[in-house]
Design a protein around this motif. Sequence first.
Motif, mmCIF file in Angstrom:
data_model
loop_
_atom_site.group_PDB
_atom_site.id
_atom_site.type_symbol
_atom_site.label_atom_id
_atom_site.label_comp_id
_atom_site.label_asym_id
_atom_site.label_seq_id
_atom_site.Cartn_x
_atom_site.Cartn_y
_atom_site.Cartn_z
ATOM 1 N N PRO A 119 0.837 -1.202 0.000
ATOM 2 C CA PRO A 119 0.000 0.000 0.000
ATOM 3 C C PRO A 119 0.874 1.256 0.000
ATOM 4 C CG PRO A 119 -0.667 -1.530 1.734
ATOM 5 C CD PRO A 119 0.656 -2.001 1.222
ATOM 6 N N ALA A 120 0.363 2.305 -0.609
ATOM 7 C CA ALA A 120 1.051 3.602 -0.616
ATOM 8 C C ALA A 120 -0.003 4.702 -0.543
ATOM 9 C CB ALA A 120 1.906 3.762 -1.866
ATOM 10 N N THR A 121 0.372 5.806 0.037
ATOM 11 C CA THR A 121 -0.572 6.932 0.127
ATOM 12 C C THR A 121 -0.904 7.471 -1.252
ATOM 13 O OG1 THR A 121 0.366 7.515 2.270
ATOM 14 C CG2 THR A 121 -0.972 9.184 1.173
ATOM 15 N N GLY A 167 10.019 2.573 7.758
ATOM 16 C CA GLY A 167 9.433 2.880 9.048
ATOM 17 C C GLY A 167 9.111 1.589 9.767
ATOM 18 N N TRP A 168 8.361 1.700 10.855
ATOM 19 C CA TRP A 168 8.164 0.502 11.664
ATOM 20 C C TRP A 168 7.308 -0.542 10.971
ATOM 21 C CZ3 TRP A 168 3.954 -0.428 15.569
ATOM 22 C CH2 TRP A 168 2.847 0.404 15.397
ATOM 23 N N TRP A 169 6.511 -0.112 9.971
ATOM 24 C CA TRP A 169 5.713 -1.088 9.226
ATOM 25 C C TRP A 169 6.500 -1.708 8.076
ATOM 26 C CZ3 TRP A 169 1.175 -3.244 10.607
ATOM 27 C CH2 TRP A 169 0.572 -2.699 11.743
ATOM 28 N N SER A 170 7.746 -1.289 7.904
ATOM 29 C CA SER A 170 8.649 -1.969 6.979
ATOM 30 C C SER A 170 9.347 -3.148 7.657
ATOM 31 C CB SER A 170 9.722 -0.991 6.476
ATOM 32 O OG SER A 170 9.161 0.182 5.949
ATOM 33 N N HIS A 171 9.158 -3.268 8.944
ATOM 34 C CA HIS A 171 9.836 -4.273 9.776
ATOM 35 C C HIS A 171 9.187 -5.648 9.589
ATOM 36 C CE1 HIS A 171 11.519 -6.176 13.379
ATOM 37 N NE2 HIS A 171 12.299 -5.120 13.568
ATOM 38 N N GLU A 172 10.004 -6.673 9.718
ATOM 39 C CA GLU A 172 9.487 -8.042 9.635
ATOM 40 C C GLU A 172 8.411 -8.287 10.687
ATOM 41 O OE1 GLU A 172 8.848 -11.767 8.271
ATOM 42 O OE2 GLU A 172 10.276 -10.365 7.357
ATOM 43 N N ARG A 185 5.884 -5.495 1.985
ATOM 44 C CA ARG A 185 5.630 -4.593 3.107
ATOM 45 C C ARG A 185 6.893 -3.841 3.522
ATOM 46 N NH1 ARG A 185 3.046 -8.646 7.258
ATOM 47 N NH2 ARG A 185 4.708 -9.902 6.310
ATOM 48 N N ARG A 186 8.059 -4.301 3.084
ATOM 49 C CA ARG A 186 9.296 -3.582 3.396
ATOM 50 C C ARG A 186 9.266 -2.153 2.849
ATOM 51 N NH1 ARG A 186 14.352 -6.219 1.314
ATOM 52 N NH2 ARG A 186 13.434 -7.994 2.391
ATOM 53 N N TRP A 187 8.378 -1.889 1.898
ATOM 54 C CA TRP A 187 8.260 -0.560 1.291
ATOM 55 C C TRP A 187 7.227 0.310 2.000
ATOM 56 C CZ3 TRP A 187 11.674 -0.192 -2.753
ATOM 57 C CH2 TRP A 187 12.136 -1.398 -3.305
#
Length: 375
Positions: free
Chosen positions: A81-83, A240-245, A262-264
């Motif tokens: 997802p992206a804004t 950011g923190w939602w790029s984290h495993e 999701r790393r992006w």
Amino acid sequence: MNGALLPEATRDRFYLPPDAIYLKSHSVGCQPRAAEALLRDKLLVPWRETGEAWPHWLDAIDEWRAALAGLIGVEARDLCPATNVTAGLSRYISALGQATDRRTILLAPSAFPTIGYLASGLAAAGWKTRYLPDDADVRDPANWAAALGDDVALVIAMHVSSNSGALTDMAAVAAAAKAAGARCIADCAQSVGVVPATPAGWGVDAALGTSVKWLCGGPGAAWLWVAPHDRTALDPMERGWWSHEKPFEMDIRDFRYASDARRWWGGTPDVAPFILSTAGIAEIAAIGVDAVRAHNRALQAMLRDALETKTPQWRWPTGAIGGTLCIETGADQSRVAEALDRHRLRADFRGSVMRLSFHAYCNAADVEKTAAALG
């Protein structure tokens, strides 16, 4: 009636302006009737009833990823997802800079301006921007090949141009980029939902899109698809923190990239836009992109048949085009704009180019009224 046209009942899936004929799906698609209930059930109800609604909200985003993946024929784990398109592209380039010593981005001057703004803004980081010649047909892969060199890291091509409606052979452009040692990213903002888009089949390295136009999902729900061969090969600097495993580990000294797209992702995600987008994707999937495309082409042909001989001073598009009919009206622009306004036809202009988009909720009567107003 043309057999390619969709049933009239298709219109009932969407809210349409009661006092106008809406021909601007290249800007914002009409709202699906199912959107309001889905937003209530997936966002507001869990929030109201549980307080801590993140598990429900993340399930909703996963449902969005699966729905979009099914529509464009990719794996859900390769979608992030992206804004907006700009944010997705920025994160992609932040990773590309670590994967290659090349520092030139190649695009067409007809690309959506935000692409050029982003690319030129990277000059301070050593990036250069190269454009195709102004008169180059973006549909001809030879024009892209001629502009490539051993300095080009990334080719950005619009699947469908927002200025002309030109439909680019993305597979051929991607092949030219690959032959020159460059990556290729497809901007699908003006195509997904009305033209079949198959980034995995094209051989591009990444693709960008949005829900605000033909997907009828509203703003804030864009996306970045990264090809499986780069699934773990590229590490975005913007993270950011939602790029984290595992985002909820909360160990500030231990960052590990997610093993999928999701790393992006970056920081705390939006939720509501992706729920609304899911409603739009569901409607387009139920109708069928091929059916939407056939309907769109039939209505384009009807308008052209009704007006082309009556408007010899206009330049009608030639060659392959997407869902938007872009007509150069020249000196007639002010007269045409006045006629559109007087007859409550919602279209727009890029310079003197009139843009008309026929979506699944448009019908033959809309074309007849448009032809009568403009003829």
